[in-house]
Design a protein around this motif. Structure first.
Motif, mmCIF file in Angstrom:
data_model
loop_
_atom_site.group_PDB
_atom_site.id
_atom_site.type_symbol
_atom_site.label_atom_id
_atom_site.label_comp_id
_atom_site.label_asym_id
_atom_site.label_seq_id
_atom_site.Cartn_x
_atom_site.Cartn_y
_atom_site.Cartn_z
ATOM 1 N N THR A 39 -77.409 22.322 94.410
ATOM 2 C CA THR A 39 -76.430 22.926 93.512
ATOM 3 C C THR A 39 -75.236 21.998 93.357
ATOM 4 O OG1 THR A 39 -77.046 25.179 94.149
ATOM 5 C CG2 THR A 39 -74.871 24.882 93.165
ATOM 6 N N THR A 40 -74.825 21.788 92.108
ATOM 7 C CA THR A 40 -73.650 20.972 91.819
ATOM 8 C C THR A 40 -72.468 21.891 91.555
ATOM 9 O OG1 THR A 40 -74.998 19.217 90.830
ATOM 10 C CG2 THR A 40 -72.655 19.251 90.266
ATOM 11 N N ASN A 41 -71.375 21.647 92.247
ATOM 12 C CA ASN A 41 -70.173 22.462 92.075
ATOM 13 C C ASN A 41 -69.160 21.736 91.201
ATOM 14 O OD1 ASN A 41 -70.910 24.677 93.903
ATOM 15 N ND2 ASN A 41 -70.722 23.160 95.529
ATOM 16 N N LEU A 42 -68.759 22.392 90.109
ATOM 17 C CA LEU A 42 -67.739 21.848 89.222
ATOM 18 C C LEU A 42 -66.493 22.725 89.288
ATOM 19 C CD1 LEU A 42 -69.528 20.834 85.873
ATOM 20 C CD2 LEU A 42 -68.633 19.334 87.655
ATOM 21 N N GLY A 108 -53.248 6.894 85.939
ATOM 22 C CA GLY A 108 -54.595 6.409 86.233
ATOM 23 C C GLY A 108 -55.500 7.426 86.904
ATOM 24 N N LEU A 109 -55.237 8.727 86.669
ATOM 25 C CA LEU A 109 -56.016 9.779 87.340
ATOM 26 C C LEU A 109 -57.168 10.319 86.509
ATOM 27 C CD1 LEU A 109 -53.055 11.752 88.962
ATOM 28 C CD2 LEU A 109 -54.577 10.086 90.039
ATOM 29 N N LEU A 110 -57.249 9.888 85.242
ATOM 30 C CA LEU A 110 -58.321 10.380 84.371
ATOM 31 C C LEU A 110 -59.396 9.321 84.171
ATOM 32 C CD1 LEU A 110 -56.186 12.169 81.624
ATOM 33 C CD2 LEU A 110 -57.080 13.101 83.768
ATOM 34 N N LEU A 111 -60.627 9.773 84.031
ATOM 35 C CA LEU A 111 -61.751 8.859 83.821
ATOM 36 C C LEU A 111 -61.695 8.304 82.404
ATOM 37 C CD1 LEU A 111 -64.334 7.765 85.227
ATOM 38 C CD2 LEU A 111 -65.579 9.656 84.145
ATOM 39 N N ASP A 112 -61.695 7.000 82.297
ATOM 40 C CA ASP A 112 -61.586 6.349 80.990
ATOM 41 C C ASP A 112 -62.661 6.838 80.025
ATOM 42 O OD1 ASP A 112 -59.477 4.883 81.920
ATOM 43 O OD2 ASP A 112 -60.645 3.073 82.344
ATOM 44 N N GLY A 113 -62.237 7.093 78.784
ATOM 45 C CA GLY A 113 -63.186 7.461 77.735
ATOM 46 C C GLY A 113 -63.594 8.918 77.715
ATOM 47 N N LYS A 235 -60.869 11.086 87.360
ATOM 48 C CA LYS A 235 -61.492 9.883 87.916
ATOM 49 C C LYS A 235 -62.050 10.156 89.315
ATOM 50 C CE LYS A 235 -59.574 5.939 86.930
ATOM 51 N NZ LYS A 235 -58.636 4.781 86.911
ATOM 52 N N SER A 236 -61.438 11.092 90.020
ATOM 53 C CA SER A 236 -61.853 11.410 91.391
ATOM 54 C C SER A 236 -63.081 12.319 91.457
ATOM 55 C CB SER A 236 -60.698 12.083 92.132
ATOM 56 O OG SER A 236 -60.301 13.279 91.456
ATOM 57 N N SER A 237 -63.569 12.792 90.308
ATOM 58 C CA SER A 237 -64.721 13.695 90.301
ATOM 59 C C SER A 237 -65.942 13.038 90.925
ATOM 60 C CB SER A 237 -65.049 14.116 88.862
ATOM 61 O OG SER A 237 -66.269 14.858 88.832
ATOM 62 N N LYS A 238 -66.631 13.790 91.760
ATOM 63 C CA LYS A 238 -67.866 13.314 92.380
ATOM 64 C C LYS A 238 -69.094 13.778 91.594
ATOM 65 C CE LYS A 238 -65.960 13.104 97.084
ATOM 66 N NZ LYS A 238 -64.572 13.294 96.673
ATOM 67 N N ALA A 243 -70.089 17.037 84.893
ATOM 68 C CA ALA A 243 -68.840 17.314 84.181
ATOM 69 C C ALA A 243 -68.980 16.967 82.697
ATOM 70 C CB ALA A 243 -67.692 16.526 84.802
ATOM 71 N N LYS A 244 -69.598 15.833 82.406
ATOM 72 C CA LYS A 244 -69.817 15.431 81.016
ATOM 73 C C LYS A 244 -70.707 16.450 80.293
ATOM 74 C CE LYS A 244 -69.147 10.422 81.444
ATOM 75 N NZ LYS A 244 -69.792 9.086 81.370
ATOM 76 N N GLY A 245 -71.685 16.974 81.013
ATOM 77 C CA GLY A 245 -72.572 17.977 80.426
ATOM 78 C C GLY A 245 -71.820 19.245 80.054
#
Length: 269
Positions: A39-42, A108-113, A235-238, A243-245
């Motif tokens: 299970t992936t936790n978001l 710089g805390l957000l994932l680029d793009g 950016k720290s998301s594992k 998340a993109k989905g």
């Protein structure tokens, strides 16, 4: 005697091979089935005004992605921004204004793009359902209006937009003493619902969430900055792929129908 020893040795080798193959066959299903059961936790931090829509979206997404568990964290956009800056374990952030997203981007805390505008909204003047005192913004000046509920402008985007509206209409100074500030837009709505405020300025989506208030009028678009809800992945998301989905799902037709029912509009539509 020699032949018997050879036969015994061959039998031992044959049995050993069977045991080795049998063990490998037993282990293989466990290895291949393990990922499917994970299970992936978001964790999603979202502006308080999104609560009803996001709660309605959750079971729909769970049907499509049963192995993804969604956890929501609602609050004022400013408070959520501070939590992220302090290291909160967040995968996705949805703000009710671009200010908070830009601040996190600069650090710089957000994932680029991954940053994009998700939704738009409108600002409306509300009053208790049975009120006859307020029929327009100009009525806020009346002595009959004692309290006006707004979000705290330092941390609540809805409060910032409301102040822009009042300033543009040249009544901000005249009603300053009547203002009651709320920790988020939902609390401002609650003040009007409960009758503890005679009027309030909230998002259209919040006003549509209850039968206890009525929409008096919509603030002209030219009186405030565009109400935009940007979204970004941290950016720290594992769990970047998951998340993109989910971000993609929020831009799809199922989510769109829910957002529009709640009073939002998908950005760009």
């Amino acid at each position: 005697m020699h032949n018997k020893r050879i036969l015994a040795f061959l039998s031992w080798v044959f049995v050993s091979l069977i045991l080795v193959v049998g063990c490998n066959q037993t282990k293989t299903p466990n290895l291949s089935s393990s990922p499917a059961s994970q299970t992936t936790n978001l964790t999603i931090s979202a502006a308080a005004s999104l609560k009803d829509a996001m709660d309605e979206i959750k079971p729909l997404y769970s049907k499509e992605k049963p192995n993804v568990n969604l956890t929501y964290n609602f609050g004022s956009s400013g408070t959520l921004q501070q939590q992220i800056e302090q290291g909160a374990g967040i995968d996705i952030f949805i703000s009710a204004a671009t200010k908070q997203i830009k601040a996190l981007q600069q650090k710089g805390l957000l994932l680029d793009g991954t940053t994009k505008d998700l939704l738009t909204n409108q600002m409306v003047l509300i009053a208790p359902q049975n009120s006859t005192v307020v029929t327009d913004f100009k009525d806020l000046i009346s002595s009959r209006v004692k309290k006006i509920a707004l979000g705290e402008p330092k941390s609540v985007p809805a409060g910032q937009y409301a102040e822009q509206v009042l300033t543009s209409l040249k009544i901000a100074d005249k009603i300053k003493s009547k203002v009651v500030y709320a920790k988020d837009v939902r609390q401002a709505l609650n003040y009007v619902e409960s009758g503890n405020a005679d009027a309030g300025i909230v998002y259209l989506s919040d006003a549509k969430s209850t039968q206890k208030v009525k929409i008096v009028t919509t603030a002209p678009e030219k009186t405030h900055s565009p109400v935009v809800y940007p979204i970004a992945i941290l950016k720290s998301s594992k769990n970047v792929d998951a998340a993109k989905g989910f971000v993609q799902f929020l831009s799809g037709n199922q989510a769109k129908n829910i957002f529009e029912k709640q009073g939002f509009t998908l950005a760009g539509s």
